[in-house]
Scaffold this motif. Structure first.
Motif, PDB file in Angstrom:
ATOM      1  N   GLU A 250       0.810  -1.130  -0.104  1.00 10.95           N
ATOM      2  CA  GLU A 250      -0.104   0.025  -0.094  1.00 10.95           C
ATOM      3  C   GLU A 250       0.814   1.426   0.008  1.00 10.95           C
ATOM      4  OE1 GLU A 250      -3.176   0.275  -0.436  1.00 10.95           O
ATOM      5  OE2 GLU A 250      -3.184  -2.001  -0.691  1.00 10.95           O
ATOM      6  N   LYS A 253       2.235   1.611  -3.562  1.00  5.91           N
ATOM      7  CA  LYS A 253       1.280   2.448  -4.155  1.00  5.91           C
ATOM      8  C   LYS A 253       1.483   3.992  -4.162  1.00  5.91           C
ATOM      9  CE  LYS A 253      -1.790  -1.408  -4.405  1.00  5.91           C
ATOM     10  NZ  LYS A 253      -3.320  -2.139  -3.825  1.00  5.91           N
ATOM     11  N   ASP A 257       1.796   6.587  -6.983  1.00  3.97           N
ATOM     12  CA  ASP A 257       0.817   7.580  -7.319  1.00  3.97           C
ATOM     13  C   ASP A 257       1.195   8.956  -7.086  1.00  3.97           C
ATOM     14  OD1 ASP A 257      -1.115   5.496  -8.167  1.00  3.97           O
ATOM     15  OD2 ASP A 257      -1.820   5.468  -5.938  1.00  3.97           O
ATOM     16  N   LEU A 275       3.235  -5.515  -7.413  1.00  4.19           N
ATOM     17  CA  LEU A 275       1.844  -6.205  -7.384  1.00  4.19           C
ATOM     18  C   LEU A 275       1.771  -7.459  -7.609  1.00  4.19           C
ATOM     19  CD1 LEU A 275       0.086  -3.376  -9.508  1.00  4.19           C
ATOM     20  CD2 LEU A 275      -0.164  -3.822  -6.784  1.00  4.19           C
ATOM     21  N   LEU A 280      -1.172  -9.881  -6.710  1.00  4.35           N
ATOM     22  CA  LEU A 280      -2.533  -9.083  -6.830  1.00  4.35           C
ATOM     23  C   LEU A 280      -2.317  -9.089  -8.461  1.00  4.35           C
ATOM     24  CD1 LEU A 280      -1.767  -6.166  -4.336  1.00  4.35           C
ATOM     25  CD2 LEU A 280      -3.534  -7.897  -4.213  1.00  4.35           C
ATOM     26  N   THR A 282      -4.802  -9.361 -10.810  1.00  2.30           N
ATOM     27  CA  THR A 282      -5.700  -8.409 -11.575  1.00  2.30           C
ATOM     28  C   THR A 282      -5.168  -7.146 -11.556  1.00  2.30           C
ATOM     29  OG1 THR A 282      -7.731  -9.900 -10.900  1.00  2.30           O
ATOM     30  CG2 THR A 282      -7.947  -7.607 -11.852  1.00  2.30           C
ATOM     31  N   GLU A 283      -4.791  -6.504 -10.324  1.00  4.07           N
ATOM     32  CA  GLU A 283      -4.312  -5.049 -10.300  1.00  4.07           C
ATOM     33  C   GLU A 283      -3.140  -5.025 -11.155  1.00  4.07           C
ATOM     34  OE1 GLU A 283      -3.848  -2.792  -6.656  1.00  4.07           O
ATOM     35  OE2 GLU A 283      -5.212  -4.383  -5.823  1.00  4.07           O
ATOM     36  N   CYS A 284      -2.280  -5.730 -11.519  1.00  2.00           N
ATOM     37  CA  CYS A 284      -1.099  -5.802 -12.133  1.00  2.00           C
ATOM     38  C   CYS A 284      -1.248  -5.777 -13.566  1.00  2.00           C
ATOM     39  CB  CYS A 284       0.033  -7.086 -11.925  1.00  2.00           C
ATOM     40  SG  CYS A 284       1.295  -7.228 -12.617  1.00  2.00           S
ATOM     41  N   GLU A 286      -4.115  -4.634 -14.677  1.00  2.00           N
ATOM     42  CA  GLU A 286      -4.689  -3.586 -15.002  1.00  2.00           C
ATOM     43  C   GLU A 286      -3.373  -2.391 -15.209  1.00  2.00           C
ATOM     44  OE1 GLU A 286      -7.578  -3.139 -12.053  1.00  2.00           O
ATOM     45  OE2 GLU A 286      -9.071  -4.481 -13.043  1.00  2.00           O
ATOM     46  N   LEU A 287      -2.809  -2.382 -14.448  1.00  2.00           N
ATOM     47  CA  LEU A 287      -1.750  -1.362 -14.359  1.00  2.00           C
ATOM     48  C   LEU A 287      -0.927  -1.479 -15.698  1.00  2.00           C
ATOM     49  CD1 LEU A 287      -0.440   0.984 -12.622  1.00  2.00           C
ATOM     50  CD2 LEU A 287       1.180  -0.561 -11.621  1.00  2.00           C
ATOM     51  N   GLU A 290      -2.867   0.062 -18.365  1.00  2.00           N
ATOM     52  CA  GLU A 290      -2.757   1.687 -18.095  1.00  2.00           C
ATOM     53  C   GLU A 290      -1.384   2.276 -18.535  1.00  2.00           C
ATOM     54  OE1 GLU A 290      -2.764   4.911 -14.272  1.00  2.00           O
ATOM     55  OE2 GLU A 290      -3.641   2.899 -14.032  1.00  2.00           O
TER      56      GLU A 290
END
Length: 465
Positions: A250, A253, A257, A275, A280, A282-284, A286-287, A290
């Motif tokens: 966290e 992140k 950010d 990640l 993680l 899914t988050e990985c 998705e990033l 992006e």
């Protein structure tokens, strides 16, 4: 002229390069050589070719020509060219110039000839600070960290580059605790007035991450803020990596950010890898999407993180697709690390035969990590035959790996091949291979404690004696 040349390489048809328009000033030619060395776009003309044309015009090089030119020789294939330029520097009487001497040390070490680098250093009557830093860094780069420390201790004066190089050398050689100890020494001695910079702190953060020393890492982060250092891409990436490796995803992140829109491919890759190691998936992914949308082109490190996410998430189909896209869409040729991820992905999914096919079809020779990944999957699926293949290759590549012998012996025992069990055990005795005791690092109250299983076992035995 210099700014223009650095931004865009001057055409070979430019008047300054044409024989009918000779330019006598070495400054112009030095600028051209430097522009070719620092070029970020492919160029058919090498800095050496510019130097040769300079000599063809009859322009005499000066003490700035050779340092610029020597920067272009950075690997073993350029060693002979580097020697020839060294001869030219000697011919024009510049071998005693401090800039040329430091450049020669750097060139020889970059080309893999440490003996010649040291010879140049030893021939300097009174080495200046850059020369000391260069030879110390030369030892660090080839893993001779003891020699590097000797040079560091002998230095009459040190600057922030000296301290940063030595700390980075320890980190690169796996001496993480030594790196942190040297950083503390730098602060206690006030380091001749040299204050740590972003390169120093990035190496210290890397050491914290490798040790899993979260409290140390938090203190370093606080020190950066207190010192007023700007958290740029270098420091931001190091902080993301440290927090991720220390289990505080966290916080990683949050740092990522707050880095703003200036994040480069290494910053994105560091967060993606963080990640992935935390499962993680899914988050990985998705990033990663992006990142591509932001126009940042992924590299080999990025795809190691992406494929690791697929491994931890059991995403076989997605892993195969990203592996395909690497080369076809982004032009990134798969390295042995990427093949290792695919082998691990198939093995964990129970596709041991497919994993073995990948190993057998790799364009490079499988290493210890590849066979280890195959072994892990085959043991999980209780595929004894594939386990035997993997273990035999592991022992062949690493004859001192005690764990591989023990596992191979256990595999033969499960197969009822007791003569093979005896043979493996005898081989261990013959090669004097002993099982390495387990080791753990625990951080308590900001202090790192190291525990060996052998020590704990002795303490337990003594308790009952």
């Amino acid at each position: 002229m210099q700014m223009r040349a650095s931004a865009k390489l001057i055409s070979s048809t430019h008047p300054t390069l044409h024989l009918s328009h000779p330019t006598p000033e070495s400054f112009v030619w030095n600028t051209l050589i430097r522009a070719h060395v620092q070029a970020t776009v492919p160029n058919p003309y090498s800095p050496l070719s510019v130097f040769l044309r300079m000599r063809l015009h009859g322009v005499v090089p000066d003490n700035r020509t050779f340092p610029f030119l020597l920067q272009s020789f950075g690997s073993l294939p350029y060693l002979q060219s580097g020697k020839q330029i060294h001869a030219q520097a000697f011919l024009f009487g510049f071998t005693h110039d401090p800039f040329v001497q430091t450049s020669l040390i750097h060139m020889y070490s970059s080309c893999g000839n440490l003996m010649l680098a040291r010879q140049v250093f030893d021939e300097i009557y009174e080495p200046d600070l850059p020369s000391w830093n260069s030879i110390m860094n030369a030892y660090s780069k080839v893993g001779l960290i003891g020699n590097a420390r000797d040079m560091f201790d002998k230095m009459p004066h040190r600057n922030v580059i000296s301290w940063s190089c030595m700390i980075k050398g320890y980190v690169m050689c796996g001496g993480y605790k030594e790196a942190l100890a040297l950083f503390r020494e730098m602060q206690m001695l006030d380091a001749d007035g040299a204050r740590p910079n972003e390169f120093t702190m990035s190496s210290v953060l890397l050491a914290c991450g490798r040790l899993g020393a979260l409290e140390h890492g938090k203190w370093v982060h606080a020190y950066i803020d207190k010192s007023g250092m700007e958290i740029d891409v270098i420091l931001g990436t190091a902080l993301v990596d440290m927090y991720a490796k220390c289990g505080s995803i966290e916080k990683a992140k949050w740092v990522f950010d707050n880095m703003g829109p200036s994040k480069d491919v290494m910053a994105w890759s560091s967060m993606i890898s963080g990640l992935a190691m935390h499962g993680l998936a899914t988050e990985c992914l998705e990033l990663f999407s992006e990142m591509v949308k932001c126009g940042v082109r992924p590299n080999a490190v990025t795809f190691v993180g992406v494929l690791c996410a697929c491994v931890h998430g059991g995403l076989v189909g997605e892993g195969k697709e990203y592996f395909r896209r690497m080369d076809e869409e982004f032009g990134v040729k798969p390295l042995i690390q990427h093949y290792g991820c695919i082998v691990d992905l198939y093995g964990r999914a129970g596709l041991v035969r497919e994993a073995l096919k990948v190993v057998q079809s790799m364009p490079m020779e499988p290493d210890v990590l590849i066979w280890g990944a195959l072994l892990s999957g085959s043991r999980m699926q209780k595929d004894i035959e594939t386990s035997e293949i993997a273990l035999k290759n592991l022992i062949q590549l690493d004859p001192t790996n005690s764990g591989a012998y023990v596992l191979l012996s256990n595999v033969y025992a499960k197969m009822g091949r007791w003569s093979e069990v005896t043979r493996v055990r005898d081989l261990m005795e013959e090669r004097e291979i002993k099982k390495v005791p387990g080791c753990s690092l625990v951080e308590v109250g900001g202090v790192l404690h190291e525990f060996l299983w052998a020590t704990i076992l002795i303490q337990k035995v003594e308790k009952y004696i």
